[in-house]
Enzyme design. Structure first.
Site, PDB file in Angstrom:
ATOM      1  N   HIS A 125       0.772  -1.003  -0.142  1.00 36.75           N
ATOM      2  CA  HIS A 125      -0.045   0.007   0.146  1.00 36.75           C
ATOM      3  C   HIS A 125       0.894   1.241   0.188  1.00 36.75           C
ATOM      4  CE1 HIS A 125       0.036  -0.211   4.783  1.00 36.75           C
ATOM      5  NE2 HIS A 125       0.251   0.960   4.474  1.00 36.75           N
ATOM      6  N   ASP A 174       1.161  -7.721   2.237  1.00 35.90           N
ATOM      7  CA  ASP A 174       1.099  -6.233   2.069  1.00 35.90           C
ATOM      8  C   ASP A 174       2.730  -5.841   1.904  1.00 35.90           C
ATOM      9  OD1 ASP A 174       0.577  -3.758   1.791  1.00 35.90           O
ATOM     10  OD2 ASP A 174      -0.464  -3.442   3.658  1.00 35.90           O
ATOM     11  N   SER A 219       3.929   2.367   8.636  1.00 39.02           N
ATOM     12  CA  SER A 219       3.614   1.289   7.447  1.00 39.02           C
ATOM     13  C   SER A 219       5.135   0.897   6.730  1.00 39.02           C
ATOM     14  CB  SER A 219       2.670   1.877   6.299  1.00 39.02           C
ATOM     15  OG  SER A 219       1.263   1.913   6.963  1.00 39.02           O
TER      16      SER A 219
END
Length: 713
Positions: free
Chosen positions: A84, A219, A648
């Protein structure tokens, strides 16, 4: 207010910073509590984590493109971050013919790696505490005078650093301005896409599983840093070579056990751990619900179109994910704040502080009064900002209004106009005027319904009816230059933006007659005159008091271990691999496996489809060295590390400093950790390195990348 009563003595800080805590905390890497980390199981030294004088783990950790974290995992500058985080770049390289979002992308060798103009990574070379020179002379100042002197002092501090031509220094406050740090930064600008799994792996579970545990998402994506022949930062060039890092992370594929020590290194964005109870109550009962309601409407409208039209799905993929991300996060945050009784705990804590230091009561009373006074303005601000952010037609109108004002003030030369056109073109490439007309119509109806009349422009009450609104806004949209559906000089802003801007004065005349501009201007002017100034005026007073309250907390509560709120600077958080018990009679294990992916598999589904090759690998049990003691491939795991947005892509490391996972999310029940970290519910979620390498090796057949890495078995 006399600032000398606000600031803590520099002597106090070492005392309160000397200790960490087992759960929670985002610690400046120069001030780690090595003893506690080792008591929890760490086997390396704090110097091995951060040492400005020689290679250390911090040299393998970068801020990716200004918002995420990434880490170097090979001696040739191979970079690992979240899918992402790289989503925008994957999308830019995708088309209907080459749909890398759906199919994935893997370069066959370095020659096949794809450049990404504008993408950067930042290394932190060193961190210096600079509180004394930054606050010098401010003890008897307040307001703008204090702010001006601090800014002047910061510039002097920055000028005092001896930097290489490719370096810069940034000075940032912590503890609400009671302390300051300088960060020496090197920025690399040639970053190339190496590989990404298909969204059915990298985004498996999509919005349904976002912020949720158990999770089964791969991810991750891979990039590479390139440098000039001297290994220094350089703009993109075919002559650049892979960057040779000072340090890269070994990748471990050892099995994990519950209670194993783990730490996360990265750039957490923003936390507000030390707010007063009333501020948390306003967030929980007013601000978050307002923002949730706006995004809910936008997402529903976009989703209906994206599910039935592939071109729209690709165009809006990254945008939709961004809107959905915090929509769901805020929902979890509200539930978590309620479940953990955050407001009640803060009220009790405030009373305990007052018992030790009665002067704190005055500060809290003043904060309560200010937050109450600010409440209506803060709520209108939340609705207004979210409507303008999610109704892209209004956002575009806002850009054009700024352009008109700047042009008529003589501030738009040819270079500025070119920059403005480029910015617009970047928006238009992922924008549908027809689709957004419906989004805008529905959000305007919501805004009018939720906003007191005193905050609304005249005639806005007619926009309360959704169905009538759709007809009205579509009428504005289909002939508007703003939306790119109406033409000027035989061109549209989407087909030929240069032709539209050939005569700026003619364009401005056209824009002034455009209903979208007129209604957006009315809304903006009403907000500016009724809300913006008043909100900011009260917030300035709150900020001064919050600084004082922070200093009072730290001076009074000598038993509490205070860490600085996150502010997008480099931090370390540590804890243990753990499952969770978020609800009565519900227990979640700490690890998920590939078998769980197959249990969720729904062929052809938007969120839970699985690539045929992955199904075949599972059926054949072709797991190689990536299976664990269960005989399955571990996919995700949870731990008690205190993370937030910006983490992230952060590396999750074991007791020896080996990479064991890639941080990408938090457990929904604990998303309130930005405001109130509760070790009962707060868990970060990571992709297991075994799953990452399994996908690279067995699924993508990119063994050339595996050979670059140092694998710890």
């Amino acid at each position: 207010m006399n600032r000398k009563n606000i600031l803590l003595s520099a002597i106090l800080f070492p005392a309160v910073m000397a200790f960490a805590q087992q759960y929670g905390g985002m610690w400046i890497p120069t001030e780690l509590n090595e003893k506690e980390m080792k008591d929890l199981g760490m086997k390396i030294s704090a110097k091995e984590i951060f040492d400005p004088s020689k290679p250390s783990i911090k040299d393998a950790v970068v801020q990716f493109n200004g918002g995420c974290t990434a880490e170097i995992i090979s001696p040739q500058g191979l970079l690992l971050t979240n899918h992402h985080c790289g989503y925008g770049q994957i999308q830019k390289h995708s088309s209907v013919e080459n749909d890398y979002l759906t199919d994935g992308f893997w370069a066959k060798d370095m020659n096949g790696e794809l450049p990404n103009p504008g993408v950067t990574v930042d290394f932190i070379v060193d961190i210096k505490e600079v509180t004394a020179p930054v606050l010098a002379g401010t003890q008897n100042l307040e307001g703008k005078a204090s702010e001006d002197l601090i800014n002047k002092n910061i510039e002097q501090v920055k000028a005092g650093f001896k930097l290489e031509p490719w370096q810069k220094v940034v000075v940032k406050p912590v503890y609400y301005g009671n302390k300051y740090y300088a960060y020496i930064i090197e920025t690399y600008k040639d970053i190339r896409l190496v590989g990404a799994p298909p969204s059915s792996i990298g985004k498996f579970g999509s919005d349904t599983d976002n912020w949720v545990w158990p999770r089964h998402t791969g991810d991750f994506s891979m990039f590479r840093i390139y440098a000039d022949k001297n290994n220094k930062p350089a703009e993109y060039s075919k002559d650049n070579i892979p960057y040779k890092p000072k340090y890269f992370l070994p990748v471990s594929i050892k099995d994990k056990q519950e209670n194993d020590f783990t730490f996360v290194f990265g750039f957490p964005g923003r936390t507000t751990e030390y707010l007063p109870a009333i501020a948390v109550e306003k967030i929980m009962t007013e601000i978050d619900p307002a923002m949730i309601s706006v995004r809910e409407v936008a997402l529903k409208t976009l989703n209906e179109k994206m599910r039935t039209d592939s071109e729209t799905r690709i165009k809006y993929a990254s945008k939709y994910a961004g809107v959905a991300n915090y929509w769901k996060k805020w929902i979890g945050e509200v539930e978590g704040l309620k479940k953990s009784d955050a407001v009640g705990k803060k009220k009790k804590y405030e009373q305990s502080l007052i018992a030790k230091n009665p002067q704190i009561k005055t500060t809290i009373d003043q904060l309560n009064q200010l937050y109450t006074e600010q409440g209506p303005y803060a709520l209108n601000r939340a609705y207004y900002s979210e409507v303008f952010r999610n109704a892209e037609t209004l956002s575009l109108a806002n850009h054009y209004i700024n352009f008109m004002q700047s042009y008529e003030a003589g501030k738009m030369n040819d270079q500025a106009i070119t920059a403005f056109k480029n910015r617009l073109s970047n928006i238009y490439k992922d924008y549908s005027g027809e689709l957004d007309a419906k989004v805008t119509a529905e959000l305007l109806a919501l805004y009018v319904a939720k906003t007191p009349e005193k905050f609304l422009p005249n005639n806005f009450s007619q926009l309360k009816d959704v169905n009538r609104n759709i007809e009205i806004v579509e009428g504005w949209s289909k002939n508007s230059v703003v939306t790119g559906r109406g033409s000027l000089n035989g061109a549209t802003t989407i087909s030929d933006i240069n032709k539209v801007f050939e005569n700026p004065q003619e364009l401005i005349k056209n824009l002034k007659n455009d209903p979208i501009i007129q209604w957006a201007s009315a809304l903006r002017n009403s907000y500016t005159t009724t809300t913006e100034g008043k909100y900011a005026e009260i917030q300035d007073k709150i900020d001064v008091l919050q600084k004082k309250f922070m200093a009072q907390q730290m001076a009074t509560d000598r038993d509490r271990k205070f860490f600085p709120d996150a502010n997008s600077t480099l931090r370390v958080t540590y804890g243990q691999v753990k499952g969770s018990n978020p609800k009565d009679a519900v227990y979640y294990g700490y690890q998920t496996h590939l078998e769980g992916v197959m249990e969720k598999y729904v062929p052809g589904d938007y969120e839970f489809d699985v690539p045929k090759k992955l199904v075949n690998l599972h059926n054949a049990k072709d797991y190689g060295m990536y299976k664990d003691k269960t005989g399955d491939v571990p996919v995700n795991f949870t731990a008690t590390n205190h993370t937030t947005g910006g983490n992230s892509g952060s590396p999750t490391l074991d007791a020896n400093g080996n990479l064991i996972g890639l941080n990408f999310d938090r457990q929904w029940e604990g998303t309130m950790s930005d405001i109130n970290f509760d070790p009962r519910f707060s868990r970060n979620i990571m992709v297991d390195t075994k799953y990452i390498l399994f996908i690279v090796d067995k699924y993508a057949d990119a063994k050339w990348l595996i050979k670059e890495m140092k694998i710890v078995k």
